[in-house]
Scaffold this motif. Structure first.
Motif, PDB file in Angstrom:
ATOM      1  N   TYR A 188      -1.060   5.114   4.045  1.00  0.00           N
ATOM      2  CA  TYR A 188      -2.131   4.236   4.527  1.00  0.00           C
ATOM      3  C   TYR A 188      -1.886   3.780   5.961  1.00  0.00           C
ATOM      4  O   TYR A 188      -2.838   3.615   6.733  1.00  0.00           O
ATOM      5  CB  TYR A 188      -2.245   3.024   3.597  1.00  0.00           C
ATOM      6  N   ASN A 244       0.841  -1.207   0.000  1.00  0.00           N
ATOM      7  CA  ASN A 244       0.000   0.000   0.000  1.00  0.00           C
ATOM      8  C   ASN A 244       0.869   1.247   0.000  1.00  0.00           C
ATOM      9  O   ASN A 244       2.091   1.178   0.103  1.00  0.00           O
ATOM     10  CB  ASN A 244      -0.884   0.022   1.254  1.00  0.00           C
ATOM     11  N   ALA A 284     -11.031   0.058   1.853  1.00  0.00           N
ATOM     12  CA  ALA A 284      -9.655  -0.082   2.331  1.00  0.00           C
ATOM     13  C   ALA A 284      -8.839   1.192   2.141  1.00  0.00           C
ATOM     14  O   ALA A 284      -9.187   2.243   2.679  1.00  0.00           O
ATOM     15  CB  ALA A 284      -8.994  -1.291   1.664  1.00  0.00           C
ATOM     16  N   ASP A 285      -7.755   1.110   1.345  1.00  0.00           N
ATOM     17  CA  ASP A 285      -6.857   2.258   1.187  1.00  0.00           C
ATOM     18  C   ASP A 285      -7.290   3.213   0.081  1.00  0.00           C
ATOM     19  O   ASP A 285      -6.639   4.236  -0.133  1.00  0.00           O
ATOM     20  CB  ASP A 285      -5.435   1.768   0.908  1.00  0.00           C
ATOM     21  N   HIS A 286      -8.378   2.906  -0.625  1.00  0.00           N
ATOM     22  CA  HIS A 286      -8.785   3.734  -1.766  1.00  0.00           C
ATOM     23  C   HIS A 286      -9.029   5.186  -1.358  1.00  0.00           C
ATOM     24  O   HIS A 286      -8.683   6.118  -2.089  1.00  0.00           O
ATOM     25  CB  HIS A 286     -10.064   3.189  -2.413  1.00  0.00           C
ATOM     26  N   PRO A 336      -9.608   4.205   6.701  1.00  0.00           N
ATOM     27  CA  PRO A 336      -9.945   2.906   6.096  1.00  0.00           C
ATOM     28  C   PRO A 336     -11.109   2.212   6.779  1.00  0.00           C
ATOM     29  O   PRO A 336     -11.286   2.324   7.996  1.00  0.00           O
ATOM     30  CB  PRO A 336      -8.651   2.098   6.261  1.00  0.00           C
ATOM     31  N   THR A 394      -4.391   4.099   9.120  1.00  0.00           N
ATOM     32  CA  THR A 394      -4.840   2.921   9.869  1.00  0.00           C
ATOM     33  C   THR A 394      -4.589   3.102  11.358  1.00  0.00           C
ATOM     34  O   THR A 394      -5.435   2.770  12.194  1.00  0.00           O
ATOM     35  CB  THR A 394      -4.099   1.664   9.362  1.00  0.00           C
TER      36      THR A 394
END
Length: 447
Positions: free
Chosen positions: A140, A136, A370-372, A179, A144
């Motif tokens: 990110y 990633n 998620a990381d989008h 996320p 998180t």
């Protein structure tokens, strides 16, 4: 015969990859990069979505890990997926390592995808060096950590926050960018417990560029207090063929050859995201009204309730047949480097961001999971090489396509081209990624 670094034999590098397509792609690129540097490679993989050895070096050793997973999709709980794959793969991974040690491999270094943390635990139990690989973005991880921190304080996005406000101490991230913002609270409590089981790695590898993510890389280093190697973009260092389970339809390149320079918008939402039919209807007609040539990769099963393109409204294919092409999967790196492609409408996955940046292609980002969201925030707000699509209405979608491809396209393209040059400099001798890779090779040999 074992290769030597100084007076020591070179270690056998054992990599393990998460079966998610983007993670598998990044780990395979890392494996082929280290192989080109002279390391012997063993590749441990789930029985779900295994790599295709025909597009990889013939001396790779493949180590199957035994699990009972049959599919990866975004309708399942990510927490459940993480627990299952880490619990089920651990025993067979340990057996492989013990066997390799028994066969006389005196020096083994394990590199594990951060989702496959069982491999780090096993490696440290066997007194082996354990290096974490993060496919990633560097940004990110801080996002998180912010989410986990809130959860540990029993504060949850669904209850306590205005989603458009900035997260304190995590500029430029908003609460909505964190996320898994839609995950149930119970999932997040479990994720905190899982995160606390992660071993402290010997070092961390990130598929990124120091000059692109300097602040986030510094945060990672300060959090773990271990060496951090930013060696991206890996797809530019050692390109691999289609070594994953998804194969690109190369006929689209012939179609692109017939289009005008910078005229085509390429659309792909990655290997995991699923689209809602109502949103899709607005997307389809916004695309039609924009009157732009397009290449659209529609992954089979990616539209809820439909097998492939049956969801398309009546009249769309007829209206766009002279300027549009739909395929099941595209060879994305070739597409983005093609002269005809002037924009990329993407889910904002990190591989897609890196591939777009590397070719100077501006983006529309439509994040899903998620990381989008984090990647999209940086692409649109920090790097300013793209725009975020937040309103799913055909008129707004038409406006966004025109903004990217016509109205503000030149300004965004200038910034995108500047970032492309930054990538080229990073990969040259003396560049930050080139030197970081050399440092990583020395670090692995020192283990």
């Amino acid at each position: 015969m074992a290769k030597h670094h100084g007076t020591k034999p070179w270690p056998l590098v054992v990599l393990t990859a998460c079966p998610l397509h983007g993670h598998m792609t990044g780990t395979l690129q890392l494996a082929t990069t280290l192989h080109a540097k002279g390391f012997h490679i063993a590749f441990a993989h789930s029985t779900l979505n295994p790599p295709d050895p025909t597009n990889l070096p013939p001396d790779f050793i493949f180590l199957p890990l035994f699990d009972h997973l049959t599919a990866v999709d975004d309708s399942r709980s990510f927490t459940t997926f993480l627990k299952e794959i880490n619990n089920e793969c651990k025993a067979s991974f340990k057996e492989h390592l013990i066997r390799l040690i028994g066969e006389g491999n005196k020096s083994i270094v394990v590199i594990y995808d951060n989702n496959m943390f069982f491999a780090g635990i096993v490696a440290l139990d066997l007194n082996l060096a354990a290096i974490s690989f993060r496919p990633n973005s560097a940004a990110y991880l801080p996002a998180t950590l912010a989410r986990l921190q809130l959860c540990q304080q029993s504060r949850f996005l669904e209850q306590d926050f205005v989603m458009n406000e900035m997260v304190p101490n995590y500029h430029p991230i908003r609460y909505k960018d964190l996320p898994f913002s839609g995950s149930p609270i119970e999932d997040w409590k479990e994720l905190v417990a899982i995160f606390n089981r992660h071993p402290r790695p010997s070092a961390i590898i990130v598929n990124t560029i120091k000059s692109l993510e300097h602040e986030a890389l510094t945060l990672i280093h300060n959090h773990y207090n271990v060496p951090v190697f930013a060696i991206g973009p890996l797809h530019k260092i050692k390109p691999t063929g289609d070594a994953t389970h998804l194969k690109g339809d190369t006929s689209c390149i012939t179609w692109l050859d017939k289009q005008s320079p910078k005229s085509v918008i390429y659309i792909s939402f990655g290997s995991l995201a699923t689209l809602d039919a109502n949103v899709l209807t607005e997307m389809v007609w916004g695309l039609a009204q924009s009157n732009r040539p397009f290449l659209w990769a529609v992954r089979p099963g990616s539209v809820c309730g439909w097998e492939w393109v049956e969801f398309l409204p009546e009249g769309f294919l007829e209206e766009t047949k002279d300027r549009g092409l739909i395929v099941k999967w595209a060879p994305q790196k070739e597409v983005l480097s093609h002269f005809a492609v002037g924009g990329f409408w993407s889910h904002g996955g990190w591989n897609s961001i890196l591939e777009s940046v590397s070719e100077g292609v501006p983006m529309i980002c439509q994040p899903f999971i998620a990381d989008h969201m984090v990647n999209t925030r940086y692409a649109s707000y920090v790097y300013k090489i793209g725009i975020e699509l937040e309103v799913f209405e055909r008129g707004e979608i038409e406006r966004m396509i025109r903004k990217l491809m016509v109205d503000e396209g030149n300004e965004i393209r200038v910034r995108a081209n500047n970032m492309k040059k930054m990538v080229e400099i990073a990969l040259e001798s003396g560049g930050c990624s080139h030197d970081s890779l050399d440092d990583l090779v020395r670090f692995i040999c020192s283990c």
